[in-house]
Design a protein around this motif. Sequence first.
Motif, PDB file in Angstrom:
ATOM      1  N   GLU A  39      12.171  11.690 -12.904  1.00 47.75           N
ATOM      2  CA  GLU A  39      13.359  11.538 -12.661  1.00 47.75           C
ATOM      3  C   GLU A  39      13.231  12.658 -11.482  1.00 47.75           C
ATOM      4  N   ALA A  40      12.531  13.769 -11.524  1.00 50.12           N
ATOM      5  CA  ALA A  40      12.535  14.660 -11.083  1.00 50.12           C
ATOM      6  C   ALA A  40      11.605  14.628  -9.996  1.00 50.12           C
ATOM      7  N   ALA A  41      10.507  13.962  -9.944  1.00 44.86           N
ATOM      8  CA  ALA A  41       9.372  13.587  -9.026  1.00 44.86           C
ATOM      9  C   ALA A  41       9.601  12.324  -8.514  1.00 44.86           C
ATOM     10  N   CYS A  42      10.183  11.727  -8.542  1.00 43.54           N
ATOM     11  CA  CYS A  42      10.748  10.383  -7.693  1.00 43.54           C
ATOM     12  C   CYS A  42      11.549  11.373  -6.775  1.00 43.54           C
ATOM     13  N   ARG A  43      12.824  11.697  -7.219  1.00 44.72           N
ATOM     14  CA  ARG A  43      13.337  12.514  -6.322  1.00 44.72           C
ATOM     15  C   ARG A  43      12.414  13.287  -5.379  1.00 44.72           C
ATOM     16  N   ILE A  44      11.983  14.562  -6.096  1.00 45.40           N
ATOM     17  CA  ILE A  44      10.991  14.852  -4.908  1.00 45.40           C
ATOM     18  C   ILE A  44       9.976  14.305  -3.774  1.00 45.40           C
ATOM     19  N   ILE A  45       9.216  13.011  -4.623  1.00 42.72           N
ATOM     20  CA  ILE A  45       8.660  12.290  -3.634  1.00 42.72           C
ATOM     21  C   ILE A  45       9.907  11.546  -2.312  1.00 42.72           C
ATOM     22  N   ILE A  46      11.406  10.614  -3.166  1.00 45.84           N
ATOM     23  CA  ILE A  46      12.435  10.754  -1.713  1.00 45.84           C
ATOM     24  C   ILE A  46      12.628  11.903  -1.102  1.00 45.84           C
ATOM     25  N   LEU A  47      12.925  12.996  -1.100  1.00 45.66           N
ATOM     26  CA  LEU A  47      12.564  14.213  -0.238  1.00 45.66           C
ATOM     27  C   LEU A  47      11.652  14.589   0.975  1.00 45.66           C
ATOM     28  N   GLU A  48      10.450  14.409   0.035  1.00 44.03           N
ATOM     29  CA  GLU A  48       9.116  14.569   0.990  1.00 44.03           C
ATOM     30  C   GLU A  48       9.242  13.559   2.122  1.00 44.03           C
ATOM     31  N   ARG A  73       0.662  -0.841   0.204  1.00 46.06           N
ATOM     32  CA  ARG A  73      -0.191   0.379  -0.244  1.00 46.06           C
ATOM     33  C   ARG A  73       0.913   1.289  -0.084  1.00 46.06           C
ATOM     34  N   TYR A  74       2.109   0.980   0.800  1.00 44.14           N
ATOM     35  CA  TYR A  74       2.751   2.215   0.935  1.00 44.14           C
ATOM     36  C   TYR A  74       3.690   2.982  -0.513  1.00 44.14           C
ATOM     37  N   GLN A  75       3.353   1.453  -1.012  1.00 42.01           N
ATOM     38  CA  GLN A  75       4.440   1.969  -2.601  1.00 42.01           C
ATOM     39  C   GLN A  75       3.345   2.317  -3.350  1.00 42.01           C
ATOM     40  N   LEU A  76       2.191   1.465  -3.717  1.00 42.27           N
ATOM     41  CA  LEU A  76       0.882   1.883  -4.399  1.00 42.27           C
ATOM     42  C   LEU A  76       1.211   4.042  -4.389  1.00 42.27           C
ATOM     43  N   ARG A  77       0.665   4.485  -2.671  1.00 41.91           N
ATOM     44  CA  ARG A  77       0.870   5.727  -2.006  1.00 41.91           C
ATOM     45  C   ARG A  77       1.668   7.043  -2.984  1.00 41.91           C
ATOM     46  N   LEU A  78       3.019   6.177  -3.024  1.00 43.56           N
ATOM     47  CA  LEU A  78       4.067   6.630  -3.742  1.00 43.56           C
ATOM     48  C   LEU A  78       3.845   6.827  -4.904  1.00 43.56           C
ATOM     49  N   ALA A  79       3.393   5.525  -5.922  1.00 42.06           N
ATOM     50  CA  ALA A  79       3.323   5.667  -7.047  1.00 42.06           C
ATOM     51  C   ALA A  79       2.156   7.134  -7.440  1.00 42.06           C
ATOM     52  N   SER A  80       0.999   6.741  -6.505  1.00 37.59           N
ATOM     53  CA  SER A  80       0.057   7.999  -6.660  1.00 37.59           C
ATOM     54  C   SER A  80       0.468   9.010  -6.474  1.00 37.59           C
ATOM     55  N   ARG A  81       1.596   9.704  -5.412  1.00 37.03           N
ATOM     56  CA  ARG A  81       1.870  10.456  -5.686  1.00 37.03           C
ATOM     57  C   ARG A  81       3.306  11.024  -6.698  1.00 37.03           C
ATOM     58  N   ALA A  82       3.535  10.616  -7.725  1.00 39.84           N
ATOM     59  CA  ALA A  82       4.667  10.295  -8.795  1.00 39.84           C
ATOM     60  C   ALA A  82       3.555  10.994 -10.016  1.00 39.84           C
ATOM     61  N   ARG A  83       3.072  10.276 -10.195  1.00 40.93           N
ATOM     62  CA  ARG A  83       1.693  10.891 -10.732  1.00 40.93           C
ATOM     63  C   ARG A  83       0.925  11.893 -10.555  1.00 40.93           C
ATOM     64  N   GLU A  84       0.703  11.828  -9.084  1.00 37.85           N
ATOM     65  CA  GLU A  84       0.038  13.228  -9.513  1.00 37.85           C
ATOM     66  C   GLU A  84       0.870  14.566  -9.985  1.00 37.85           C
ATOM     67  N   LEU A  85       2.496  14.692  -9.890  1.00 34.80           N
ATOM     68  CA  LEU A  85       3.502  15.418  -9.832  1.00 34.80           C
ATOM     69  C   LEU A  85       3.370  15.140 -11.354  1.00 34.80           C
ATOM     70  N   VAL A  86       3.753  13.998 -12.067  1.00 33.91           N
ATOM     71  CA  VAL A  86       4.189  14.106 -13.805  1.00 33.91           C
ATOM     72  C   VAL A  86       3.045  14.890 -13.935  1.00 33.91           C
ATOM     73  N   ASP A  87       1.722  14.528 -13.575  1.00 34.63           N
ATOM     74  CA  ASP A  87       0.570  15.175 -14.469  1.00 34.63           C
ATOM     75  C   ASP A  87       1.002  16.583 -14.683  1.00 34.63           C
ATOM     76  N   GLN A  88       1.476  17.163 -13.235  1.00 30.81           N
ATOM     77  CA  GLN A  88       1.574  18.615 -12.988  1.00 30.81           C
ATOM     78  C   GLN A  88       2.905  18.939 -13.869  1.00 30.81           C
ATOM     79  N   GLY A  89       3.319  18.184 -15.158  1.00 26.18           N
ATOM     80  CA  GLY A  89       4.282  18.789 -15.764  1.00 26.18           C
ATOM     81  C   GLY A  89       5.617  18.115 -15.343  1.00 26.18           C
ATOM     82  N   THR A  90       5.879  17.770 -13.972  1.00 29.02           N
ATOM     83  CA  THR A  90       7.263  17.035 -12.933  1.00 29.02           C
ATOM     84  C   THR A  90       7.945  16.444 -14.310  1.00 29.02           C
TER      85      THR A  90
END
Length: 96
Positions: A58-67, A38-55
């Motif tokens: 690779e940058a989206a993944c780095r942002i999520i890791i830092l968050e 479930r945790y991995q799916l939450r991370l994937a969902s967050r990545a999707r949000e960032l990518v949908d916003q134009g990120t």
Amino acid sequence: MGRAAELVGVTPAFLRGLGTARLIEPQRSEGGHRRYSRYQLRLASRARELVDQGTPLEAACRIIILEDQLAEALRINAELQRSRTGRPAEASHPSV
């Protein structure tokens, strides 16, 4: 993998891309199928949000890791504050 992608609203290729970027590394079933927590799916969902916003991915993944690192540091800080004072620390963290 197909069901996980469906739950998050992405393609299986997107999930594989997150694995390539080392954001999530799913477990494997005995049959070799990817198994996401479930945790991995939450991370994937967050990545999707960032990518949908134009990120870029690779940058989206780095942002999520830092968050995630920030959240862990704040949790540890709160624990240390509680152990020093013997009472709960106030929830003060920067706006992200």
